[in-house]
Write a protein that holds these residues in place. Structure first.
Motif: not given
Length: 390
Positions: A229, A334-335, A341, A338, A190, A264, A209
């Protein structure tokens, strides 16, 4: 005294929005924004200039415009991630991101040839820097090499294959002589991304990721790789050796083309988007052959659905952008998780908001969090965690 400052902020905003502000005035306005002491004034100014009827910038209806307050215009920086961007938009530094949401979205106010120097901003202890070129190379014998920590030059040998790292970070496989092939894996954490040139000359870009597993020497009849991913491919043509990508129980087969695969697990549906050439996507449920600009979505149940989609939406990450189209809060988070991190926690019900627009991946996370707050999402950044409240 406060009233005088409010008047000053409004005046600076108006000049910035119209493109008449001097560099000193821009920096003064950025200081006011970063202080957080004039949020109400800035918010009112945004609504006045962005949503007012008949405004030059009011290219969409009021509902769409409010969603677009969530987007940060792409910056044309001196450091362009992984080559020239497909679309160059000119703006000042990312510290202006919150204001850029309104001041420049969806219109090119200046020539792409103009590239103003970024305005230096400060990073607070709670801030999180954007991701960068980081990856782990795992050799056939299990040895691991952190690619972001080794110098350019020879990295390793696998039989007759030399693995080198170029000055720009590109990992290149050279088949120098006959030798036993070994399985290699390049994986990004990430907050990481990486670019690899495979043994046949094909290139792959890995998003955060993500991973790709492949032989150090491709067989004589095929070129198989496996990914997790998200990855973008530019495949070298070789009619005698089809190139195949395995992911989540599905397979993409090509001869030579450019395409993106997003697979993903947390996204549920995996998506293959064809940029150039021709590919087929198949699994136990069926098969679909794509045309350029077409996307195959594989549902969790294995059903393949095809539709034409904007290519820019699928490959924006490779060009240094987040691309949101009617995205919900969880989709956005979510974006962000990733790429930066970070963790995301929700307190209460998730806010109902939709976001449309492009956001630079090269800004600090605090700037995007600030943008989301202006768009009506009650969120904050604490201890490497984005907290989203009702």
């Amino acid at each position: 005294m406060n009233e005088d400052k409010d008047v000053r902020v409004r005046a600076l905003f108006s000049r910035y929005y119209s493109g008449e502000a001097t560099p000193a005035e821009e920096e003064e306005l950025m200081r006011y924004i970063r202080s957080g002491a004039h949020d109400d004034i800035i918010g009112d100014a945004m609504k006045q200039h962005w949503l007012e009827p008949g405004s030059e910038s009011n290219l969409f209806d009021a509902s769409q415009s409010r969603e677009m307050l969530s987007s940060i215009l792409t910056t044309s920086r001196h450091r362009k991630p992984w080559g020239a961007m497909r679309r160059l938009w000119v703006r000042y530094a990312a510290v202006a991101a919150v204001l850029v949401v309104v001041a420049g979205l969806w219109k090119q106010r200046k020539s792409a040839q103009e590239q103003p120097a970024p305005i230096a901003g400060q990073t607070s202890p709670q801030d999180v820097l954007p991701g960068g070129d980081k990856a782990l190379l795992t050799l056939d014998d299990g040895a691991g090499i952190e690619l972001d920590k080794v110098r350019s030059g020879l990295v390793a040998r696998q039989g007759g294959t030399e693995i080198t790292k170029k000055a720009d970070g590109l990992l290149v496989y050279h088949n120098r002589s006959a030798g036993k092939a070994g399985m290699n894996k390049v994986s990004t954490p990430r907050g990481g991304q990486y670019k690899v040139q495979l043994p046949d000359g094909s290139k792959v870009w890995l998003n955060a990721s993500s991973s790709i597993r492949f032989p150090s020497v491709f067989p004589a009849t095929e070129r198989p790789v496996e990914i997790t991913g998200e990855a973008y491919f530019e495949v070298t043509k070789d009619a005698a050796r089809p190139f195949t990508v395995l992911f989540n129980g599905s397979t993409v087969q090509v001869l030579g083309t450019s395409f993106n695969i997003m697979a993903y697990p947390e996204e549920g549906t995996s998506r293959t988007t064809l940029v150039e050439g021709s590919v087929s996507v198949r699994n136990r449920s069926g098969q679909a052959r794509l045309q350029p600009g077409q996307q195959a979505a594989v549902t969790p149940g294995g059903r393949i659905q095809t539709a034409f989609k904007p290519v820019e939406e699928a490959v924006a990450w490779k060009d240094g952008l987040f691309y949101f189209k009617n995205a919900g809060v969880r989709d956005v988070m979510r974006q962000l998780a990733r790429w930066y991190d970070v963790d995301v926690t929700y307190q209460g019900d998730v806010p109902v908001r939709r976001f449309t627009g492009q956001v630079s991946r090269n800004v600090n996370l605090s700037e995007i969090v600030g943008m989301l707050r202006y768009a009506g999402v009650n969120c904050s950044l604490k201890d490497h965690t984005i907290v989203v409240a009702q």
